[in-house]
Design a protein around this motif. Structure first.
Motif, PDB file in Angstrom:
ATOM      1  N   LEU A 170      -6.538  16.222  -3.077  1.00 25.63           N
ATOM      2  CA  LEU A 170      -6.737  16.992  -1.842  1.00 25.63           C
ATOM      3  C   LEU A 170      -5.427  17.556  -1.299  1.00 25.63           C
ATOM      4  N   GLY A 171      -4.302  17.119  -1.844  1.00 25.68           N
ATOM      5  CA  GLY A 171      -3.010  17.654  -1.412  1.00 25.68           C
ATOM      6  C   GLY A 171      -2.086  16.659  -0.753  1.00 25.68           C
ATOM      7  N   PHE A 172      -2.481  15.383  -0.683  1.00 28.08           N
ATOM      8  CA  PHE A 172      -1.615  14.363  -0.099  1.00 28.08           C
ATOM      9  C   PHE A 172      -0.522  13.978  -1.097  1.00 28.08           C
ATOM     10  N   ALA A 173       0.663  13.655  -0.567  1.00 27.64           N
ATOM     11  CA  ALA A 173       1.790  13.232  -1.386  1.00 27.64           C
ATOM     12  C   ALA A 173       2.377  11.950  -0.814  1.00 27.64           C
ATOM     13  N   GLU A 174       2.948  11.121  -1.685  1.00 28.69           N
ATOM     14  CA  GLU A 174       3.485   9.841  -1.263  1.00 28.69           C
ATOM     15  C   GLU A 174       4.635  10.014  -0.273  1.00 28.69           C
ATOM     16  N   ALA A 222       0.842  -1.195   0.000  1.00 33.32           N
ATOM     17  CA  ALA A 222       0.000   0.000   0.000  1.00 33.32           C
ATOM     18  C   ALA A 222       0.880   1.249   0.000  1.00 33.32           C
ATOM     19  N   THR A 223       0.270   2.390  -0.287  1.00 36.61           N
ATOM     20  CA  THR A 223       0.985   3.664  -0.292  1.00 36.61           C
ATOM     21  C   THR A 223       0.547   4.508   0.895  1.00 36.61           C
ATOM     22  N   VAL A 224       1.518   4.978   1.659  1.00 30.68           N
ATOM     23  CA  VAL A 224       1.275   5.895   2.774  1.00 30.68           C
ATOM     24  C   VAL A 224       1.506   7.308   2.269  1.00 30.68           C
ATOM     25  N   LEU A 225       0.495   8.167   2.431  1.00 27.45           N
ATOM     26  CA  LEU A 225       0.587   9.550   1.971  1.00 27.45           C
ATOM     27  C   LEU A 225       0.459  10.501   3.154  1.00 27.45           C
ATOM     28  N   THR A 226       1.043  11.683   3.041  1.00 28.76           N
ATOM     29  CA  THR A 226       0.950  12.683   4.101  1.00 28.76           C
ATOM     30  C   THR A 226       0.592  14.042   3.504  1.00 28.76           C
ATOM     31  N   ALA A 227       0.057  14.912   4.369  1.00 33.42           N
ATOM     32  CA  ALA A 227      -0.258  16.282   3.969  1.00 33.42           C
ATOM     33  C   ALA A 227      -0.178  17.187   5.187  1.00 33.42           C
ATOM     34  N   ALA A 228       0.267  18.421   4.969  1.00 31.21           N
ATOM     35  CA  ALA A 228       0.299  19.424   6.031  1.00 31.21           C
ATOM     36  C   ALA A 228      -0.839  20.429   5.875  1.00 31.21           C
ATOM     37  N   SER A 229      -1.476  20.422   4.711  1.00 27.99           N
ATOM     38  CA  SER A 229      -2.637  21.267   4.441  1.00 27.99           C
ATOM     39  C   SER A 229      -3.466  20.557   3.378  1.00 27.99           C
TER      40      SER A 229
END
Length: 268
Positions: free
Chosen positions: A245-249, A100-107
């Motif tokens: 929505l702004g999430f990146a890998e 699976a891919t874990v994505l993160t976002a700060a905004s």
């Protein structure tokens, strides 16, 4: 055992906060959710690294020893690197291998407008509707077996809500819950999304983006979160929604499972 994977680290934080037990065996962790034995990823082994060549069947045997009554095998590895030979060996042992891919976002970027009321679940009826929504999302065993599993998952999440760690948001159409997403704090400044689900008849209407955005804004604005974490199937449709929505890998997360008994043709 020190867990380096952000995906597994946030998984473990929410599981322990909601009542699961983690036993450290040095080379691996044993994760148990006694109140919900049918929850695949609440009852699993997390290996620090892949086993030595030929050790794949031993890993499955170790799971069977720890969970002798389980209708599943769930094994995670804290490193996403798996050789082709090791993958083939796990598959030969009966496990489906998923990266699976874990994505993160700060905004977050705003989603498009939707024809639904988007709000936090706030009543027993809302949470029961969420359990029944889950029934529509995946093929599952008998109604009785599945609803027991879904209600136990609800109970785990509601403990997190009661502890002030987060909320589950829903999109309501004509009073019915048709899409949901939960988000909960795992460590200082970090929150993890849980179980984004949308009714099959209400997909591609922007509802998943709406509930993820609402939950994410709640975490950023109300819970002091700086980093949002979400996990998606690498080849699935949802990952595109999250990226918009702004999430990146951030990383890959390696999970393997085998299903048997009433769960043989479904997920848990």
């Amino acid at each position: 055992m020190n867990v380096s994977s952000l995906g597994f680290r946030t998984d473990l934080a929410l599981l322990t906060a909601s009542g699961s037990i983690v036993e450290d065996r040095g080379t691996h962790l044993v994760v148990r959710s006694p109140d919900n034995p049918s929850y695949f990823w609440g009852n699993f082994l997390l290996l620090a690294s892949p086993p030595v060549p030929g050790g794949e069947k031993e890993v499955v045997g170790a799971f069977r020893t720890e969970f002798p009554l389980a209708d599943h095998v769930s094994i995670g590895i804290d490193s996403p690197e798996l050789t082709d030979e090791a993958r083939a060996a796990f598959e030969a042992a009966g496990l489906a291998v998923d990266v699976a891919t874990v994505l993160t976002a700060a905004s977050l970027q705003p989603p498009r407008e939707v024809e639904a009321e988007v709000r936090a679940l706030d009543s027993d009826e809302d949470w029961e509707a969420r359990a029944r929504l889950s029934r529509h999302v995946d093929a599952r065993p008998t109604e009785e077996v599945f609803m027991r599993f879904a209600r136990q998952k609800n109970a785990q999440e509601r403990r997190l809500v009661d502890g002030g760690r987060g909320q589950r948001f829903g999109a309501f159409v004509d009073g019915a819950v048709v899409s949901t997403a939960g988000v909960f704090v795992t460590e200082d400044g970090v929150a993890r999304f849980q179980s984004v689900e949308t009714h099959p008849e209400h997909r591609r209407q922007g509802l998943a983006a709406a509930v993820v955005h609402a939950a994410g804004r709640y975490a950023l604005d109300r819970l002091g979160v700086r980093t949002l974490v979400i996990v998606a199937d690498t080849d699935g449709e949802a990952i595109g929604v999250y990226r918009r929505l702004g999430f990146a890998e951030h990383e890959q997360q390696l999970m393997m499972e085998m299903r048997s008994g009433e769960w043989a043709s479904s997920g848990g």
